[in-house]
Design a protein around this motif. Structure first.
Motif, PDB file in Angstrom:
ATOM      1  N   PHE A 119       0.822  -1.205   0.000  1.00 50.34           N
ATOM      2  CA  PHE A 119       0.000   0.000   0.000  1.00 50.34           C
ATOM      3  C   PHE A 119       0.860   1.262   0.000  1.00 50.34           C
ATOM      4  O   PHE A 119       0.337   2.356  -0.154  1.00 50.34           O
ATOM      5  N   SER A 120       2.169   1.115   0.194  1.00 56.49           N
ATOM      6  CA  SER A 120       3.056   2.266   0.357  1.00 56.49           C
ATOM      7  C   SER A 120       3.809   2.586  -0.927  1.00 56.49           C
ATOM      8  O   SER A 120       4.760   1.885  -1.306  1.00 56.49           O
ATOM      9  N   LYS A 121       3.427   3.670  -1.581  1.00 53.02           N
ATOM     10  CA  LYS A 121       4.136   4.112  -2.779  1.00 53.02           C
ATOM     11  C   LYS A 121       5.548   4.575  -2.421  1.00 53.02           C
ATOM     12  O   LYS A 121       6.491   4.376  -3.191  1.00 53.02           O
ATOM     13  N   ASP A 122       5.700   5.179  -1.248  1.00 52.48           N
ATOM     14  CA  ASP A 122       7.021   5.632  -0.803  1.00 52.48           C
ATOM     15  C   ASP A 122       7.980   4.458  -0.646  1.00 52.48           C
ATOM     16  O   ASP A 122       9.154   4.542  -1.027  1.00 52.48           O
ATOM     17  N   TRP A 123       7.508   3.359  -0.076  1.00 54.01           N
ATOM     18  CA  TRP A 123       8.345   2.173   0.100  1.00 54.01           C
ATOM     19  C   TRP A 123       8.750   1.605  -1.258  1.00 54.01           C
ATOM     20  O   TRP A 123       9.918   1.244  -1.470  1.00 54.01           O
ATOM     21  N   ILE A 124       7.801   1.531  -2.170  1.00 57.48           N
ATOM     22  CA  ILE A 124       8.095   1.025  -3.518  1.00 57.48           C
ATOM     23  C   ILE A 124       9.148   1.891  -4.186  1.00 57.48           C
ATOM     24  O   ILE A 124      10.143   1.389  -4.733  1.00 57.48           O
ATOM     25  N   SER A 126      11.379   3.987  -2.844  1.00 60.46           N
ATOM     26  CA  SER A 126      12.692   3.981  -2.187  1.00 60.46           C
ATOM     27  C   SER A 126      13.446   2.686  -2.454  1.00 60.46           C
ATOM     28  O   SER A 126      14.669   2.705  -2.646  1.00 60.46           O
ATOM     29  N   THR A 127      12.757   1.553  -2.484  1.00 60.05           N
ATOM     30  CA  THR A 127      13.444   0.286  -2.730  1.00 60.05           C
ATOM     31  C   THR A 127      13.819   0.121  -4.205  1.00 60.05           C
ATOM     32  O   THR A 127      14.809  -0.544  -4.526  1.00 60.05           O
ATOM     33  N   GLU A 129      14.625   2.808  -6.149  1.00 63.79           N
ATOM     34  CA  GLU A 129      15.729   3.759  -6.347  1.00 63.79           C
ATOM     35  C   GLU A 129      17.052   3.227  -5.799  1.00 63.79           C
ATOM     36  O   GLU A 129      18.116   3.486  -6.361  1.00 63.79           O
ATOM     37  N   SER A 130      16.984   2.471  -4.729  1.00 71.83           N
ATOM     38  CA  SER A 130      18.211   1.928  -4.131  1.00 71.83           C
ATOM     39  C   SER A 130      18.747   0.743  -4.918  1.00 71.83           C
ATOM     40  O   SER A 130      19.894   0.321  -4.716  1.00 71.83           O
ATOM     41  N   GLY A 131      17.935   0.176  -5.797  1.00 70.92           N
ATOM     42  CA  GLY A 131      18.348  -0.989  -6.568  1.00 70.92           C
ATOM     43  C   GLY A 131      18.011  -2.310  -5.901  1.00 70.92           C
ATOM     44  O   GLY A 131      18.248  -3.378  -6.468  1.00 70.92           O
ATOM     45  N   ARG A 132      17.426  -2.258  -4.717  1.00 74.75           N
ATOM     46  CA  ARG A 132      17.086  -3.489  -3.986  1.00 74.75           C
ATOM     47  C   ARG A 132      16.133  -4.362  -4.807  1.00 74.75           C
ATOM     48  O   ARG A 132      16.303  -5.578  -4.885  1.00 74.75           O
ATOM     49  N   PHE A 133      15.119  -3.725  -5.368  1.00 77.62           N
ATOM     50  CA  PHE A 133      14.126  -4.469  -6.138  1.00 77.62           C
ATOM     51  C   PHE A 133      14.048  -3.927  -7.566  1.00 77.62           C
ATOM     52  O   PHE A 133      12.967  -3.671  -8.097  1.00 77.62           O
ATOM     53  N   LYS A 134      15.200  -3.774  -8.177  1.00 80.38           N
ATOM     54  CA  LYS A 134      15.245  -3.147  -9.507  1.00 80.38           C
ATOM     55  C   LYS A 134      14.547  -3.978 -10.582  1.00 80.38           C
ATOM     56  O   LYS A 134      14.122  -3.441 -11.611  1.00 80.38           O
ATOM     57  N   ASN A 135      14.402  -5.284 -10.356  1.00 80.88           N
ATOM     58  CA  ASN A 135      13.760  -6.138 -11.359  1.00 80.88           C
ATOM     59  C   ASN A 135      12.284  -6.404 -11.064  1.00 80.88           C
ATOM     60  O   ASN A 135      11.628  -7.146 -11.789  1.00 80.88           O
ATOM     61  N   ILE A 136      11.791  -5.794 -10.002  1.00 81.45           N
ATOM     62  CA  ILE A 136      10.393  -5.996  -9.634  1.00 81.45           C
ATOM     63  C   ILE A 136       9.515  -4.931 -10.288  1.00 81.45           C
ATOM     64  O   ILE A 136       9.885  -3.759 -10.348  1.00 81.45           O
ATOM     65  N   ILE A 137       8.364  -5.359 -10.775  1.00 78.21           N
ATOM     66  CA  ILE A 137       7.435  -4.443 -11.444  1.00 78.21           C
ATOM     67  C   ILE A 137       6.107  -4.445 -10.682  1.00 78.21           C
ATOM     68  O   ILE A 137       5.516  -5.502 -10.454  1.00 78.21           O
ATOM     69  N   GLU A 192      17.224   2.212   3.455  1.00 78.60           N
ATOM     70  CA  GLU A 192      16.292   3.098   2.754  1.00 78.60           C
ATOM     71  C   GLU A 192      15.184   3.636   3.653  1.00 78.60           C
ATOM     72  O   GLU A 192      14.753   4.775   3.485  1.00 78.60           O
ATOM     73  N   ARG A 193      14.720   2.799   4.589  1.00 76.82           N
ATOM     74  CA  ARG A 193      13.543   3.166   5.378  1.00 76.82           C
ATOM     75  C   ARG A 193      13.863   3.261   6.867  1.00 76.82           C
ATOM     76  O   ARG A 193      13.011   2.981   7.713  1.00 76.82           O
TER      77      ARG A 193
END
Length: 257
Positions: A119-124, A126-127, A129-137, A192-193
Motif C-alpha cells: 500500500f506504500s508508494k514511498d516504500w516502492i 525507495s526500494t 531507487e536503491s536498486g534493492r528491487f530493480k527487477n520488480i514491477i 532506505e527506510r
C-alpha cells in the motif's frame, strides 16, 4: 512451452504451491520447528494471534495445531484462496488491508513477486531507487477495504502477539492501534527506510508510555540479535548503528516491560 510452464498453466500457481506444501524438505521442516519454538515465547494455547499481511501463511504453519486462535488478514485474493484451501476453518481469514482508519485504499500489486505488493508508494519508490528491487514491477492496482487493529481487537479480542509484515506500511498499521497489546513484531527495511522504522518505534514508545522493550531478528532468522531486551533509547541507538543498517531487513520485536 516447456514442461514446467505447461504444468503451471494447467494447475495454476496456487494449486502448485498447495501441492508443494505437502512435500516439504527436511530443511523446511526444521524451519517450521524453529519458528514454532520461537513463537512459543509470545503465544500459548488459547491465546490470539493476528497475522497482518499473511501472504501464503509461512508464519501460520508452525502454529496451526497449537490451539491458538489465528486471525489472518491478507488483501490479495490469490493468497486468500490459498489460505482457505490449505487451512479451511482452522483459522479466520479476512481479505482486507490494515491501516490507520476504515477506508478504501489502492494496493500496488507486483504480479511477478506478490510478496512485495504494498500500500506504500514511498516504500516502492525507495526500494526501486536503491536498486534493492530493480527487477520488480508493480504493474497492477486494486481497491482494498481497510480495517484497523482496534477494529480487529473489538471483533476477535486482544491478541497476545501481532505479526506485521506489510512492505513499508507499518506506521499506518500501528496508527490504527490505540491500546497496548502484549507483544508484536514489525518488518523493517534499511537503510532506505530507517526513518520510517524510527517513526514506528517512537509511536509505540508513546503509545505504551515507555513501558516497552525491544529486540530484533535479522532477515528471516528466528534468533534475537541482541543478547537481552532493551529500552527505547537503546533501541534507537541500535537502529542508527552501522551494524544494524547492514542487516538490510528483518523484524523488530516489541513487548510490554
Amino acid at each position: 512451452m516447456n514442461i514446467k510452464n505447461l504444468v503451471k498453466s494447467l494447475l495454476g500457481i496456487n494449486n502448485i504451491k498447495f501441492i508443494k506444501s505437502w512435500f516439504r524438505s527436511s530443511k523446511e521442516k526444521k524451519l517450521i520447528k524453529k519458528r514454532k519454538e520461537f513463537y512459543s515465547q509470545f503465544l500459548i494455547p488459547n491465546s490470539v494471534f493476528f497475522d497482518i499481511g499473511a501472504n501464503y501463511g509461512n508464519r501460520i504453519e508452525p502454529l496451526i495445531n497449537e490451539n491458538i486462535k489465528i486471525i489472518a488478514v491478507e488483501p490479495q485474493e490469490e493468497c486468500v484462496r490459498f489460505l482457505k484451501k490449505k487451512y479451511g476453518n482452522k483459522i479466520t481469514i479476512l481479505q482486507n488491508g490494515v491501516g490507520e482508519k476504515i477506508e478504501t485504499k489502492l494496493l500496488y500489486i507486483s504480479t511477478n513477486a506478490n510478496i512485495l505488493s504494498s500500500f506504500s508508494k514511498d516504500w516502492i519508490n525507495s526500494t526501486k531507487e536503491s536498486g534493492r528491487f530493480k527487477n520488480i514491477i508493480w504493474n497492477e492496482t486494486r481497491e482494498i477495504e481497510m480495517v484497523t487493529l482496534d477494529y480487529l481487537i473489538s471483533k476477535f479480542g486482544s491478541p497476545s502477539f501481532i505479526k506485521i509484515d506489510v512492505e513499508g506500511f507499518e506506521l499506518e498499521v500501528l496508527k490504527g492501534l490505540t491500546q497496548s497489546v502484549k507483544s508484536l513484531s514489525l518488518e523493517y527495511t534499511v537503510p532506505e527506510r530507517k526513518d520510517a522504522l524510527l517513526d514506528c518505534l517512537c509511536y509505540l514508545n508513546t503509545l505504551y508510555n515507555s513501558n516497552i522493550m525491544f529486540n530484533y531478528c535479522k532477515t528471516e532468522f528466528t534468533e534475537f540479535s541482541l543478547s537481552h531486551w532493551v529500552n527505547y533509547n537503546d533501541m534507537i541507538e541500535e537502529v542508527n548503528s552501522t551494524a544494524f543498517l547492514n542487516t538490510k531487513f528483518g523484524d523488530v520485536y516489541v513487548k510490554l516491560n
